[in-house]
Write an enzyme that holds these catalytic residues in place. Sequence first.
Site, PDB file in Angstrom:
ATOM      1  N   ALA A 294      -9.192   5.676   5.065  1.00  0.00           N
ATOM      2  CA  ALA A 294      -9.012   6.846   5.933  1.00  0.00           C
ATOM      3  C   ALA A 294     -10.304   7.599   6.168  1.00  0.00           C
ATOM      4  O   ALA A 294     -11.069   7.874   5.250  1.00  0.00           O
ATOM      5  CB  ALA A 294      -7.968   7.818   5.379  1.00  0.00           C
ATOM      6  N   GLY A 295     -10.518   7.964   7.446  1.00  0.00           N
ATOM      7  CA  GLY A 295     -11.617   8.841   7.807  1.00  0.00           C
ATOM      8  C   GLY A 295     -12.860   8.150   8.323  1.00  0.00           C
ATOM      9  O   GLY A 295     -13.793   8.814   8.780  1.00  0.00           O
TER      10      GLY A 295
ATOM     11  N   GLY B 233      -7.519   9.456  10.368  1.00  0.00           N
ATOM     12  CA  GLY B 233      -7.726   9.517  11.804  1.00  0.00           C
ATOM     13  C   GLY B 233      -8.796  10.482  12.270  1.00  0.00           C
ATOM     14  O   GLY B 233      -8.995  10.664  13.467  1.00  0.00           O
TER      15      GLY B 233
ATOM     16  N   LYS C 106       0.858  -1.186   0.000  1.00  0.00           N
ATOM     17  CA  LYS C 106       0.000   0.000   0.000  1.00  0.00           C
ATOM     18  C   LYS C 106       0.897   1.241   0.000  1.00  0.00           C
ATOM     19  O   LYS C 106       1.749   1.413   0.875  1.00  0.00           O
ATOM     20  CB  LYS C 106      -0.908   0.025   1.219  1.00  0.00           C
ATOM     21  CG  LYS C 106      -1.790   1.268   1.255  1.00  0.00           C
ATOM     22  CD  LYS C 106      -2.389   1.503   2.634  1.00  0.00           C
ATOM     23  CE  LYS C 106      -2.914   2.921   2.718  1.00  0.00           C
ATOM     24  NZ  LYS C 106      -3.310   3.310   4.074  1.00  0.00           N
TER      25      LYS C 106
ATOM     26  N   ASN D 170      -8.231   1.923  10.599  1.00  0.00           N
ATOM     27  CA  ASN D 170      -7.369   1.630  11.734  1.00  0.00           C
ATOM     28  C   ASN D 170      -7.908   2.313  12.992  1.00  0.00           C
ATOM     29  O   ASN D 170      -8.382   1.668  13.923  1.00  0.00           O
ATOM     30  CB  ASN D 170      -5.945   2.065  11.428  1.00  0.00           C
ATOM     31  CG  ASN D 170      -4.935   1.640  12.502  1.00  0.00           C
ATOM     32  OD1 ASN D 170      -3.740   1.743  12.321  1.00  0.00           O
ATOM     33  ND2 ASN D 170      -5.392   1.138  13.645  1.00  0.00           N
ATOM     34  N   THR D 171      -7.871   3.647  12.986  1.00  0.00           N
ATOM     35  CA  THR D 171      -8.226   4.405  14.185  1.00  0.00           C
ATOM     36  C   THR D 171      -9.644   4.109  14.665  1.00  0.00           C
ATOM     37  O   THR D 171      -9.899   4.043  15.872  1.00  0.00           O
ATOM     38  CB  THR D 171      -8.067   5.915  13.925  1.00  0.00           C
ATOM     39  OG1 THR D 171      -6.761   6.165  13.415  1.00  0.00           O
ATOM     40  CG2 THR D 171      -8.265   6.717  15.197  1.00  0.00           C
TER      41      THR D 171
END
Length: 332
Positions: free
Chosen positions: A262-263, A236, A175, A284-285
């Site tokens: 993301a987001g 994040g 990635k 992830n977050t």
Amino acid sequence: MALQVTLNGEARQLDEGLSVRGLLVGLGLDPAKIAVERNLEIVPRSTYDQVALADGDRLEIVHFIGGGNAPVDLPVEDKPLVIAGRTFSSRLIIGTGKYKDYAQNAAALAASGAEIVTVAVRRVNLTDPSQPMLVDHIDPKKTVFLPNTAGCFTGEEAVRTLRLAREAGGWTLVKLEVLGDRKTLYPDMIETLRATELLIKEGFQVMVYCSDDPLMAKRLEEMGAAAIMPLAAPIGSGLGVQNPVGIRMIIEEAKVPVIVDAGVGTASDAAIAMELGCDGVLMNTAIAEAKNPVLMAEAMKHAVQAGRMAYLAGRMPRRKYADPSSPLAGLI
């Protein structure tokens, strides 16, 4: 003697001596509602009676219509998620950062059902080599490790990082993310394009984190990207999908998997991304910083599945006002 003419692209035979008006009347057309072009020149309506047709004429007769065609609702085909020739049953990809420890990360992975995890490449702790490592808790033989270039701000940094990743684990599916600045963590698309080209030339299969710009996404695909990964919102941030129109356009044009990256903040964000038609979601977050990461991982698994099912089912049309679900006829 018959005349050979071309009328609206079709060959026709007409009677000799026929005027433009005579042609229109014979076709049942009202001269006041159409326009006529003869041999690439407009025929003024006032001369329809005087203009006689000749052999070999090319005529275009046009009128006004409403723009566009009625949409055709075709069923959506459920295609498996295939990345770089490998088929995956889970459409959820999770990260390996921000967890309390690797054990919690492994438990969240199990609850999520994900088959791919992103991993960062970092220096070994030489002062304490006994520190636990990710591979001690998540087996790369059972879960696909996806090395990423988190924290890289130039193409050179990203390429160098992934060369090390390939050496460490033999991974070629990677990635790529090349960031523009530390505040927004938005992708630097110029550097991203350059790094993508370099990596593909070296034999990497590159999944690319990118902006939600359909034109940039298409450029990446044309270069040979294995997957397009537009951001939903800043990394994040947990803000969810901010540009559904742009992501939908990327999906409509793409011939490789489109994975929102993301987001994402909660399960509904993941479902919305999947309802747009995304092939998968990476996060992830949203899991790692939840109060109960393992439970959130399971929620994300169900959200991705539900969003995919809703996309395949096709949602009802949005309406401005109420529409009764029960018939009003025959009321007592």
